[in-house]
Design a protein around this motif. Sequence first.
Motif, PDB file in Angstrom:
ATOM      1  N   THR A  21       1.030  -1.128   0.293  1.00  0.00           N
ATOM      2  CA  THR A  21       0.622   0.448  -0.596  1.00  0.00           C
ATOM      3  C   THR A  21       1.068   0.824  -0.132  1.00  0.00           C
ATOM      4  O   THR A  21       0.303   2.551  -0.589  1.00  0.00           O
ATOM      5  CB  THR A  21      -0.689  -0.080   0.612  1.00  0.00           C
ATOM      6  N   ASP A  22       1.821   1.084   0.534  1.00  0.00           N
ATOM      7  CA  ASP A  22       2.800   1.829   1.099  1.00  0.00           C
ATOM      8  C   ASP A  22       3.056   2.432  -0.891  1.00  0.00           C
ATOM      9  O   ASP A  22       3.458   4.011  -1.168  1.00  0.00           O
ATOM     10  CB  ASP A  22       3.536   2.247   1.491  1.00  0.00           C
ATOM     11  N   ARG A  23       3.665   1.705  -1.319  1.00  0.00           N
ATOM     12  CA  ARG A  23       3.934   2.038  -3.381  1.00  0.00           C
ATOM     13  C   ARG A  23       3.038   2.527  -3.873  1.00  0.00           C
ATOM     14  O   ARG A  23       3.108   3.670  -4.946  1.00  0.00           O
ATOM     15  CB  ARG A  23       4.069   0.603  -3.866  1.00  0.00           C
ATOM     16  N   ILE A  24       0.819   2.320  -3.496  1.00  0.00           N
ATOM     17  CA  ILE A  24       0.066   2.904  -4.046  1.00  0.00           C
ATOM     18  C   ILE A  24      -0.540   3.734  -4.457  1.00  0.00           C
ATOM     19  O   ILE A  24      -0.274   4.247  -4.471  1.00  0.00           O
ATOM     20  CB  ILE A  24      -0.514   1.272  -3.696  1.00  0.00           C
ATOM     21  N   ILE A  25       0.082   4.276  -2.101  1.00  0.00           N
ATOM     22  CA  ILE A  25      -0.349   5.786  -2.230  1.00  0.00           C
ATOM     23  C   ILE A  25       1.111   6.459  -2.950  1.00  0.00           C
ATOM     24  O   ILE A  25       0.763   7.855  -3.761  1.00  0.00           O
ATOM     25  CB  ILE A  25       0.073   5.931  -1.090  1.00  0.00           C
ATOM     26  N   PHE A  26       2.524   6.112  -3.424  1.00  0.00           N
ATOM     27  CA  PHE A  26       3.402   6.593  -3.405  1.00  0.00           C
ATOM     28  C   PHE A  26       2.781   6.600  -5.176  1.00  0.00           C
ATOM     29  O   PHE A  26       3.088   8.149  -5.798  1.00  0.00           O
ATOM     30  CB  PHE A  26       4.660   5.748  -3.951  1.00  0.00           C
ATOM     31  N   ILE A  27       1.929   6.405  -6.080  1.00  0.00           N
ATOM     32  CA  ILE A  27       2.397   6.247  -7.311  1.00  0.00           C
ATOM     33  C   ILE A  27       1.044   6.747  -7.499  1.00  0.00           C
ATOM     34  O   ILE A  27       1.096   7.826  -8.023  1.00  0.00           O
ATOM     35  CB  ILE A  27       1.888   4.713  -7.965  1.00  0.00           C
ATOM     36  N   VAL A  28      -0.329   6.788  -6.319  1.00  0.00           N
ATOM     37  CA  VAL A  28      -0.911   7.264  -6.794  1.00  0.00           C
ATOM     38  C   VAL A  28      -1.325   9.118  -6.299  1.00  0.00           C
ATOM     39  O   VAL A  28      -1.401   9.967  -7.403  1.00  0.00           O
ATOM     40  CB  VAL A  28      -2.294   7.719  -5.649  1.00  0.00           C
ATOM     41  N   PHE A  29       0.136   9.535  -5.693  1.00  0.00           N
ATOM     42  CA  PHE A  29       0.848  10.746  -5.398  1.00  0.00           C
ATOM     43  C   PHE A  29       0.918  11.047  -6.837  1.00  0.00           C
ATOM     44  O   PHE A  29       0.975  12.311  -6.970  1.00  0.00           O
ATOM     45  CB  PHE A  29       0.993  11.152  -3.867  1.00  0.00           C
TER      46      PHE A  29
END
Lengths: 401, 292
Positions: B187-195
Amino acid sequence: MKKRLGLILLSVLLIVSLALIGCAPEKTETNQEDVNQEETAEKGEEVVKIGWIGSLTGDQAVWGNCEFNTVKMLVEEANKNGGWLGKKLEAIGYDTRGDSMEAVNAVRRLTAQDKVIAVLGPNASGQAISISAVLEEMNVSDIATVATNPKVTVDDNGNVKPYNFRVCFIDPYQGAVAAGYAADVLGFKKAAILYDVADEYSQGLTQFFEEKFKEKGGEIVAKEGFKFGDVDFRPQLSKIKEAEPEIIFMPYFYKEVALSANQARDLGIDAVLMGGDGWPSEQLLQMAQKSIEGCYFVNHLDFEDPDVQEFKNMYKEKYDLPVELNGYLVHDAFKLLEHAVKKADSVDTVKVRDALENAQMVGITGKINIGKDTHNPEGKDAAIIKIVDGKYVFQQKYSAE
Amino acid sequence: MSAFFQQLINGLSIGSVYALMAVGYSLVYSIMNFSNFAHGGVIMIGAYIGFFCMTAFQLPFIPSFILAALGAGLIAVSLEKVAYSPLRKRNAPFLYFIISAMGASIFLENIVIATIGPTFRTYPEVFSRTPITLGKIAIGRLDITMFIISAISLGLLIYVIEGTKTGMAIRATSYNAKASALMGVNTDRIIFIVFALGGILAGIAGILFGMKYTVYPQIGAITIKSFIAAVFGGLGSLTGAVIGSILLGIIETFTSGYLSSQYRDLIAFGLLIFILVVRPMGIMGKITEDKA
C-alpha cells in the motif's frame, strides 16, 4: 486520547498563529533608515515620521512596492538635504495586502504607536475610504495616491472628510473623460462595457462613462459584469461580441485587463479597448502584448513629459526597475506633504492638516490646488495614452466638459 | 444559435481545466479518504516550472510540458513523504491530514512569494491568438490544444487505473486498504504512485492554466472550483470528477452568459450544497464501492 487532542490543538494553534503572523501588517524599513534613526536617537534629535500604507503583496503588489520604494528614496533624498524644518525623516510602511481591514489596522498602528505626522497612500479607494474614522480619531491626515473614488474625501452626504486628501483626479471625471474622448475624438457610436461588479472603482467609472457616452449621442450596446478573482471572461465577452460594439470600456486593473483583452482577441473581437488609470503597468504590456495594441486609457500624466524624466531616471538608477504610475503620484503626495509642513512651519498634525487644506503647488503630475470643500486637486487635466508598438504613447491632454 | 454554441465551447474550455484539477482531488481521496488541499499548491508549482523552462531556459513547449508534469509529480510525492506519510504511519485522525494539507498549501504559496515574488508572469505565445472560426463561432487554438491534452491525459490515467495490474492494486486499495495489504499489495507503493499520478496531472493542469491565463502565487485558489466539481461528480470517482467538471464549466458559463455573472458563484456553491444534501455521493460516486 488526551495526547492526540493536545496534538490537534497544538497544530491548529500553530496554523492559526502562522496565518496571523502572515496577516499582521508588515513593517518595512530600509537598513539605512534604521541606521539614521539610531544615529539621530543617539544625538537626541527629533525624527519626523512619515507613514505609508499599500499593497506590498497580492494583486497590486507591483504598484505598492513602487510606491514604498519611492517614499524611501524621497526620504533619503530629503535627509541628504537636511530634512524638514531641520529634522531628519523616517519612512514607516505597512502592507495592507489590498485589504480594507488591514488598512485600518495599519493606520491605527502608524498613528497610535509610530506617531507619524501624516500617512501617504493607499493605492486603492476601498482601503482609502475605510481609514477615515481612524484618521479623524487620531487627527492625522492621509494623502491618497491613486484612490479615485469620490467617497475617499467626502462622505455619503457630500461633506468633506477633514483628514482625507488626494493627489489624483476622481472617477466621475475619469469616466467622463474616457466617454468624451471615445465619442468626440475617436468618433465611436456603439460602446460595450465590461466591469467588475464587486469594485467601487470599476462601478464609478462605468456609471460616469455610461452617462457621458449617452449624453454625447452614443449607445451602450452591452454591459456585462464579472467579479474580482475571475479569470475567465469568455461568457461575457461572447455576449459583447454579439452586440458588435466599436469600443469596449474596461474600467478595472491590469491583471484582469490583460486576461480579458487576450480572451476578447481569442474570440475574434477586434473592437478598440479603453480603460482608466487601472491600466498602466509594465505588467500589462507583458501580459497582453498584441491584444491591447491600438487601445487607449485615461492617465494622470504623460510618461514622456520632460517634467517627470528626472524622477523617472532617479528611480530607475536606484532600483533598476521601471517606475509604475503610483510612483509619480506618491512622489507628488510626498511633495504636497513637504509643502504643507514647510507652510505650517510645524510637524503638528492638526497644523499640517490646515496647511494641506489650502495647499497650492506644482507636482510632476501637474498643478495641485487642493479644493477646500472636496480635498481633491481641482482642475487637473487627464492625459490620453494609446498603446502603440507595445509602448505607452501620449496622445493629448483632455478634459471632460 | 451560434451564441449558444459559442457559450457551450466556452463552458467546455473552462470545464476541461477543472477536470484535470478535479481528478487529482478524486484520485487522492479514493485512496486516502481525505481531500488533499495542497493540490492547488502543486498546480501552482507546475505552472512556474513550465514558465521558467520556456522563458529562463528557452526550452520548447513539449520538453517544458514534460518537465512541469514530472516536477509537479516530484513535489506531490515529496509532500506525501513529509506531510502525510508520518501521520499515516501513526494512524492519525483525518483532521491531522487536513491540517497538514492546509499547512503545506500555505507553505508552498509563501515560499514562491518569498523566492520568486508576487508578480504576474506570462507564458510566451506558443499558439497563435488568431482563433479558428466556424461561421460566427470562434475557437481558440490554445483551447483546442488544452481540450486534446486534457482528454489524452485523462484517457491515459483511466487506462492505468482500469487496465493495468498497478491500477487493479490502486482500485483494491481504494476499496479496502487493510484487506489489500493482507492480500500482498504494497500500500505504501500504491500511495506513492497515486500521489505521483495526481502530481503529474497537477503539473499538466498548471502549465495549461498558466498558458491560458497567467502565472501567480495564488493560482491554486482556482482549485476550489475543481474541488466543487469533484464533489459534484462524486468525490473518489474519476469519471465523476470529469463529468462534474465539464457540467460545472457549462453551468457557470451559461449562468454568466444568459443570466448574470453575479449569479455564477451563487449557483456553483448552491449546487454544491444541494448535491451534498440530496445526493452526498455525487453524480457518479458510490459510498462504499467502486471508487477510483
